[in-house]
Write a protein that holds these residues in place. Structure first.
Motif, short mmCIF file in Angstrom:
data_model
loop_
_atom_site.label_atom_id
_atom_site.label_comp_id
_atom_site.label_asym_id
_atom_site.label_seq_id
_atom_site.Cartn_x
_atom_site.Cartn_y
_atom_site.Cartn_z
N MET A 1 0.82 -1.20 0.00
CA MET A 1 0.00 0.00 0.00
C MET A 1 0.87 1.27 0.00
O MET A 1 0.55 2.21 -0.70
N ALA A 2 1.93 1.26 0.81
CA ALA A 2 2.82 2.42 0.88
C ALA A 2 3.52 2.66 -0.46
O ALA A 2 3.76 3.80 -0.84
N ARG A 3 3.82 1.57 -1.17
CA ARG A 3 4.49 1.70 -2.46
C ARG A 3 3.60 2.44 -3.45
O ARG A 3 4.06 3.30 -4.20
N TYR A 4 2.31 2.13 -3.46
CA TYR A 4 1.39 2.80 -4.37
C TYR A 4 1.23 4.28 -4.03
O TYR A 4 1.08 5.12 -4.90
N ARG A 5 1.26 4.57 -2.75
CA ARG A 5 1.16 5.96 -2.32
C ARG A 5 2.38 6.75 -2.80
O ARG A 5 2.24 7.88 -3.28
N ILE A 6 3.56 6.17 -2.66
CA ILE A 6 4.79 6.84 -3.11
C ILE A 6 4.76 7.04 -4.62
O ILE A 6 5.10 8.11 -5.12
N ILE A 7 4.35 6.02 -5.34
CA ILE A 7 4.26 6.13 -6.81
C ILE A 7 3.26 7.20 -7.20
O ILE A 7 3.49 7.99 -8.12
N ALA A 8 2.12 7.27 -6.51
CA ALA A 8 1.11 8.28 -6.82
C ALA A 8 1.63 9.69 -6.55
O ALA A 8 1.42 10.61 -7.35
N VAL A 9 2.33 9.87 -5.44
CA VAL A 9 2.87 11.20 -5.11
C VAL A 9 3.94 11.61 -6.12
O VAL A 9 3.96 12.76 -6.58
N LEU A 10 4.83 10.69 -6.47
CA LEU A 10 5.85 11.00 -7.46
C LEU A 10 5.23 11.31 -8.82
O LEU A 10 5.66 12.23 -9.52
N GLY A 11 4.23 10.54 -9.21
CA GLY A 11 3.54 10.80 -10.46
C GLY A 11 2.87 12.16 -10.48
O GLY A 11 2.94 12.88 -11.48
N LEU A 12 2.24 12.52 -9.39
CA LEU A 12 1.61 13.84 -9.29
C LEU A 12 2.65 14.95 -9.34
O LEU A 12 2.44 15.97 -10.01
N ALA A 13 3.79 14.76 -8.67
CA ALA A 13 4.85 15.76 -8.69
C ALA A 13 5.40 15.94 -10.10
O ALA A 13 5.64 17.07 -10.54
#
Length: 95
Positions: free
Chosen positions: A1-13
């Protein structure tokens, strides 16, 4: 779950940073246009210039026009290296 959150934040950035663009009139070339060394100086005096800009509208913390990337790099180095950056918090404290 944390991995998806990190990927989502990086993608948004990345998505938001893709929208950033420099105004063409802010970048110029010539002998009198601030470059790396002026950027370094402006980064170093940034805290003082920022305080001064609160009281005097003629004081700016960033020079426009400048020569672009080299001025930005000098400004960044001035703030982080000469201005202390994170060096103060990374030193080990004595007990």
């Amino acid at each position: 779950m944390a991995r998806y959150r990190i990927i989502a934040v990086l993608g948004l950035a990345i998505l938001v940073s893709a929208c950033a663009a420099q105004v063409p009139t802010a970048v110029e070339q010539g002998a009198d246009v601030p470059g790396f060394w002026w950027g370094l100086w402006h980064g170093f005096v940034f805290p003082f210039a920022w305080i001064g800009s609160l009281f005097n509208p003629e004081i700016a913390v960033y020079s426009v026009p400048n020569n672009g990337g080299w001025y930005d790099f000098g400004f960044f180095l001035g703030i982080t290296v000469l201005g202390g950056g994170s060096a103060f918090s990374s030193k080990k404290r004595k007990k």
